[in-house]
Design an enzyme around this catalytic site. Structure first.
Site, PDB file in Angstrom:
ATOM      1  N   PRO A   1       0.780  -1.252   0.000  1.00 54.85           N
ATOM      2  CA  PRO A   1       0.000   0.000   0.000  1.00 54.85           C
ATOM      3  C   PRO A   1       0.809   1.299   0.000  1.00 54.85           C
ATOM      4  O   PRO A   1       0.750   2.104   0.925  1.00 54.85           O
ATOM      5  CB  PRO A   1      -0.830  -0.137   1.276  1.00 54.85           C
ATOM      6  CG  PRO A   1       0.048  -0.920   2.198  1.00 54.85           C
ATOM      7  CD  PRO A   1       0.765  -1.907   1.309  1.00 54.85           C
ATOM      8  N   CYS A   2       1.534   1.531  -1.080  1.00 53.93           N
ATOM      9  CA  CYS A   2       2.359   2.735  -1.180  1.00 53.93           C
ATOM     10  C   CYS A   2       1.506   4.007  -1.213  1.00 53.93           C
ATOM     11  O   CYS A   2       2.003   5.087  -0.896  1.00 53.93           O
ATOM     12  CB  CYS A   2       3.273   2.654  -2.393  1.00 53.93           C
ATOM     13  SG  CYS A   2       2.435   2.311  -3.936  1.00 53.93           S
ATOM     14  N   HIS A   3       0.229   3.901  -1.542  1.00 55.10           N
ATOM     15  CA  HIS A   3      -0.655   5.071  -1.550  1.00 55.10           C
ATOM     16  C   HIS A   3      -0.872   5.621  -0.141  1.00 55.10           C
ATOM     17  O   HIS A   3      -1.302   6.762   0.010  1.00 55.10           O
ATOM     18  CB  HIS A   3      -2.005   4.727  -2.209  1.00 55.10           C
ATOM     19  CG  HIS A   3      -2.790   3.683  -1.481  1.00 55.10           C
ATOM     20  ND1 HIS A   3      -2.480   2.336  -1.555  1.00 55.10           N
ATOM     21  CD2 HIS A   3      -3.857   3.775  -0.655  1.00 55.10           C
ATOM     22  CE1 HIS A   3      -3.332   1.651  -0.826  1.00 55.10           C
ATOM     23  NE2 HIS A   3      -4.182   2.502  -0.252  1.00 55.10           N
TER      24      HIS A   3
END
Length: 191
Positions: free
Chosen positions: A157-159
């Protein structure tokens, strides 16, 4: 979540003769594309307007024999109908449990990705927090570079990683997508 190797922002060269199973999945936001090897999930393309666009984006990321797979979709040793991904785009809280095949990732990328996998749904942190958590507080920019190479957004989940001032920072699929994903998870407080 076990990470098994590397991703690059440019086209990933998969071992000669490797079979890559692909699946196109309709979501409320468009067509999602997934790719996996026998080791696990290799790539995810965020929803596109058409199946053709989603598959083309996947083709741009990977080399090797891409074979369309019927449901259930095999990722590593498990099979899934990928309904958890469609649920995610409906705004439902989902816990993902996919094995990953990240052939060629650097040890630093793996460490960054493992660190951000611990960020819960609906929460955010900063690039500097990730660097500090990894024991290298001066590596905020390097963390950003590792996140930009993430081939499996949402699941890694880089967001959920923002700048220290609360602004979005970057996102390999574009800031509009980062904002949509954060809002989908109920996060409205960012600038």
């Amino acid at each position: 979540m076990k990470l098994t190797a590397k991703a690059r922002r440019h086209k990933r060269d998969i071992r000669q003769g490797s079979r890559i199973n692909c699946r196109l999945l309709p979501t409320s936001k468009g067509w999602l594309a997934l790719a996996a090897t026998e080791k696990g999930l290799l790539a995810l393309v965020l929803p596109q307007e058409s199946k053709e666009q989603a598959f083309q984006k996947l083709r741009e990321q990977l080399s090797g024999e891409l074979v369309m797979s019927p449901a259930p979709f095999k990722t590593g040793t498990s099979e899934t109908g990928a309904s958890d991904l469609t649920d995610y785009f409906e705004g439902k809280r989902v816990s993902f449990n996919y094995p990953f095949d990240l052939e060629g990732a650097t040890p630093f990328q793996r460490k960054v990705w493992e660190t951000i996998c611990a960020i819960p749904y609906g929460k955010v942190c900063t690039y500097s927090w990730v660097a500090e958590t990894m024991g290298n507080p001066k590596a905020s920019r390097a963390v950003g570079q590792a996140l930009s190479a993430n081939p499996i957004p949402i699941l890694i989940p880089c967001h959920r990683v923002l700048r220290s001032d609360g602004t979005l920072g970057g996102f390999s699929s574009g800031l509009a997508w980062k904002k949509k994903l954060l809002q989908l998870e109920g996060i409205e407080k960012f600038t």
